[in-house]
Each structure stands twice: as C-alpha cells, then as structure tokens.
Design a protein around this motif. Sequence first.
Motif, PDB file in Angstrom:
ATOM      1  N   LEU A   2       4.242  29.339   7.974  1.00  0.00           N
ATOM      2  CA  LEU A   2       4.926  30.630   7.904  1.00  0.00           C
ATOM      3  C   LEU A   2       5.961  30.730   9.011  1.00  0.00           C
ATOM      4  N   VAL A   3       7.107  31.348   8.691  1.00  0.00           N
ATOM      5  CA  VAL A   3       8.081  31.714   9.718  1.00  0.00           C
ATOM      6  C   VAL A   3       8.414  33.190   9.562  1.00  0.00           C
ATOM      7  N   ASP A   4       8.783  33.788  10.704  1.00  0.00           N
ATOM      8  CA  ASP A   4       9.118  35.216  10.683  1.00  0.00           C
ATOM      9  C   ASP A   4      10.412  35.432  11.448  1.00  0.00           C
ATOM     10  N   LYS A   5      10.373  36.138  12.567  1.00  0.00           N
ATOM     11  CA  LYS A   5      11.597  36.519  13.263  1.00  0.00           C
ATOM     12  C   LYS A   5      11.909  35.626  14.452  1.00  0.00           C
ATOM     13  N   VAL A   6      11.040  34.692  14.777  1.00  0.00           N
ATOM     14  CA  VAL A   6      11.262  33.795  15.900  1.00  0.00           C
ATOM     15  C   VAL A   6      11.632  32.411  15.370  1.00  0.00           C
ATOM     16  N   SER A   7      12.056  31.538  16.258  1.00  0.00           N
ATOM     17  CA  SER A   7      12.615  30.264  15.826  1.00  0.00           C
ATOM     18  C   SER A   7      11.560  29.217  15.491  1.00  0.00           C
ATOM     19  N   TRP A   8      10.315  29.483  15.809  1.00  0.00           N
ATOM     20  CA  TRP A   8       9.249  28.523  15.535  1.00  0.00           C
ATOM     21  C   TRP A   8       8.314  29.065  14.449  1.00  0.00           C
ATOM     22  N   PRO A   9       7.553  28.199  13.802  1.00  0.00           N
ATOM     23  CA  PRO A   9       6.573  28.691  12.817  1.00  0.00           C
ATOM     24  C   PRO A   9       5.525  29.578  13.488  1.00  0.00           C
ATOM     25  N   VAL A  10       5.280  30.733  12.917  1.00  0.00           N
ATOM     26  CA  VAL A  10       4.257  31.616  13.482  1.00  0.00           C
ATOM     27  C   VAL A  10       2.862  31.200  13.022  1.00  0.00           C
ATOM     28  N   ALA A  11       2.791  30.366  12.007  1.00  0.00           N
ATOM     29  CA  ALA A  11       1.535  29.732  11.601  1.00  0.00           C
ATOM     30  C   ALA A  11       1.873  28.373  11.009  1.00  0.00           C
ATOM     31  N   ASP A  12       1.116  27.366  11.397  1.00  0.00           N
ATOM     32  CA  ASP A  12       1.313  26.006  10.886  1.00  0.00           C
ATOM     33  C   ASP A  12      -0.070  25.368  10.821  1.00  0.00           C
ATOM     34  N   LEU A  13      -0.743  25.584   9.720  1.00  0.00           N
ATOM     35  CA  LEU A  13      -2.141  25.189   9.563  1.00  0.00           C
ATOM     36  C   LEU A  13      -2.234  24.017   8.604  1.00  0.00           C
ATOM     37  N   ARG A  14      -2.995  22.992   8.997  1.00  0.00           N
ATOM     38  CA  ARG A  14      -3.066  21.783   8.184  1.00  0.00           C
ATOM     39  C   ARG A  14      -4.489  21.246   8.114  1.00  0.00           C
ATOM     40  N   CYS A  15      -4.795  20.694   6.984  1.00  0.00           N
ATOM     41  CA  CYS A  15      -5.974  19.851   6.808  1.00  0.00           C
ATOM     42  C   CYS A  15      -5.423  18.514   6.318  1.00  0.00           C
ATOM     43  N   ASP A  16      -5.416  17.518   7.177  1.00  0.00           N
ATOM     44  CA  ASP A  16      -4.747  16.259   6.839  1.00  0.00           C
ATOM     45  C   ASP A  16      -5.612  15.335   5.992  1.00  0.00           C
ATOM     46  N   TRP A  17      -6.923  15.510   6.007  1.00  0.00           N
ATOM     47  CA  TRP A  17      -7.790  14.721   5.117  1.00  0.00           C
ATOM     48  C   TRP A  17      -9.192  15.303   5.111  1.00  0.00           C
ATOM     49  N   THR A  18      -9.736  15.473   3.947  1.00  0.00           N
ATOM     50  CA  THR A  18     -11.131  15.870   3.789  1.00  0.00           C
ATOM     51  C   THR A  18     -11.623  15.410   2.438  1.00  0.00           C
ATOM     52  N   ASP A  19     -12.920  15.135   2.359  1.00  0.00           N
ATOM     53  CA  ASP A  19     -13.539  14.860   1.068  1.00  0.00           C
ATOM     54  C   ASP A  19     -14.045  16.148   0.423  1.00  0.00           C
ATOM     55  N   GLY A  20     -13.939  17.261   1.161  1.00  0.00           N
ATOM     56  CA  GLY A  20     -14.223  18.574   0.604  1.00  0.00           C
ATOM     57  C   GLY A  20     -12.961  19.149  -0.017  1.00  0.00           C
ATOM     58  N   CYS A  21     -12.824  20.458   0.009  1.00  0.00           N
ATOM     59  CA  CYS A  21     -11.639  21.113  -0.551  1.00  0.00           C
ATOM     60  C   CYS A  21     -10.665  21.464   0.568  1.00  0.00           C
ATOM     61  N   PRO A  22      -9.506  20.818   0.633  1.00  0.00           N
ATOM     62  CA  PRO A  22      -8.574  21.115   1.713  1.00  0.00           C
ATOM     63  C   PRO A  22      -7.986  22.520   1.625  1.00  0.00           C
ATOM     64  N   ILE A  23      -7.881  23.062   0.429  1.00  0.00           N
ATOM     65  CA  ILE A  23      -7.350  24.421   0.287  1.00  0.00           C
ATOM     66  C   ILE A  23      -8.315  25.424   0.909  1.00  0.00           C
ATOM     67  N   GLU A  24      -9.602  25.235   0.696  1.00  0.00           N
ATOM     68  CA  GLU A  24     -10.571  26.124   1.324  1.00  0.00           C
ATOM     69  C   GLU A  24     -10.625  25.903   2.831  1.00  0.00           C
ATOM     70  N   ALA A  25     -10.367  24.673   3.281  1.00  0.00           N
ATOM     71  CA  ALA A  25     -10.300  24.427   4.719  1.00  0.00           C
ATOM     72  C   ALA A  25      -9.145  25.203   5.340  1.00  0.00           C
ATOM     73  N   ILE A  26      -8.002  25.209   4.654  1.00  0.00           N
ATOM     74  CA  ILE A  26      -6.853  25.980   5.137  1.00  0.00           C
ATOM     75  C   ILE A  26      -7.146  27.483   5.075  1.00  0.00           C
ATOM     76  N   ALA A  27      -7.820  27.913   4.030  1.00  0.00           N
ATOM     77  CA  ALA A  27      -8.177  29.331   3.905  1.00  0.00           C
ATOM     78  C   ALA A  27      -9.064  29.771   5.064  1.00  0.00           C
ATOM     79  N   THR A  28     -10.021  28.936   5.437  1.00  0.00           N
ATOM     80  CA  THR A  28     -10.891  29.251   6.571  1.00  0.00           C
ATOM     81  C   THR A  28     -10.088  29.321   7.861  1.00  0.00           C
ATOM     82  N   ALA A  29      -9.199  28.346   8.058  1.00  0.00           N
ATOM     83  CA  ALA A  29      -8.363  28.353   9.257  1.00  0.00           C
ATOM     84  C   ALA A  29      -7.485  29.600   9.307  1.00  0.00           C
TER      85      ALA A  29
END
Length: 224
Positions: free
Chosen positions: A167-194
């Motif tokens: 996500l970006v908003d009014k500043v020059s850097w991302p205000v959120a940058d959340l990643r799950c680079d590898w999982t055998d579970g569900c990476p979308i749910e990992a991002i949702a938790t984060a």
Amino acid sequence: MTFSLVARCRDTGMFGIAISSSSPAVAARCAYVRAGVGAVASQNVTDPTLGPLTLDLMEQGMSAEAAITQVKKQGRFIEYRQVLAVDCEGRTAIHSGPNALGIWAEAQGENVASGGNLLANDGVPQAIVDGFLASSGHLGDRLIAAMRAGLAAGGEAGAVHSAGLKLVDKVSWPVADLRCDWTDGCPIEAIATAWDIYKPQLEAYIQRALDPRQAPSYGVPGDE
C-alpha cells in the motif's frame, strides 16, 4: 502462475496491490506502487522493468490505458507478459500477451483491475474484482477480501505458495509492504494475519518516520 489485483481507494487516494503465486517471493518481482501515481502488477514470465516503466509513464501524465499502450511498444517479448495498471483517477488497463501461460483471464471495474495466468478457470479475475467492489473499509481489508474471493473461485490451477500486499498513501514509501515468500500453507491467509497485526500500527509507523517526538510509544521492553 499468478493472480493479482491493483486498486485505488476512491475516498483516500491510496493505492494498493495484492498478489499470489505458486512461485516463490512473487511480490518481490511483480508488485509496484507509487503514491499519487498508481499501482502496477507485472507478471507471467515476469519482466520486472515493466512495473517501474508503467509508473513512470503515468507519473508523466499518461492514463493507465495510454501507459499500457506505450509499454506494449517498448517492452521486450511483450507477447509473454501480463501487466495491470490503475492510475490516479481510477482508470484501469491490462495487457495480456497471447503467450500467457495456461488459462489466463482479466477483469476490470471502477478503481480496480485483476488478472491471472495458469488459473483454475477463467472466472477467477472477475471474482476478484467482484470481491473488491462488494467490500468496504480500509483498502488493505478490501484487497484481502478480493484475494480470498479469487481463491474461493478456484485461484491458480495448482497450490499457491507466496503472496504479498503493498500500500502507498501520502508519503514516498510504502505504508505497508507485507509478504509471505514461501509456505506450504495458504500464503493469502498468512498475509491476512500479518495485515490484521500491522493495520492498527500503520499510522504509528508513519508518524515515527515523520516526527518521532509526536509518535506513540514503541511498545518494546524498556520503552516508557
């Protein structure tokens, strides 16, 4: 190997992208956002130069559609690429080359565009767009809802292993940058938790960067 969406919040002007893939670290190669400019996904046999190029063109005043048209002229091996863009007015555009992998599809709506390749079926991007448009609240919440809708509609033909939300908003850097680079579970749910953990702290992290004197406590041992 990927499905994603790029989106703009009509109320705040915030931009975001959410993406998932069977490949590792998909967000590191495919997710691009710039405050006040737009969001771009560059995917399918990924050329990472196309994300910054599209953002540069939109920052120079091009619409999403004009920028994608120019990217199609400048990009190498563009017939293999898939590029999604949303601009500062919520206009969207998508390029899907004829050599995109497997079942590929795309969908667009107001302030949102979705695309994917090696999909379980061609209805996944439309399910993502519908999920976004039916959702409400913070842009991050809506991105998660949209990705869950895409997964429920079938997602990728195989298991997904990585995901990201930026996500970006009014500043020059991302205000959120959340990643799950590898999982055998569900990476979308990992991002949702984060995101659930990060969201309440987002504004505090911005304030600490802008003026730590006015920032809330850090919440670590020894902090008073």
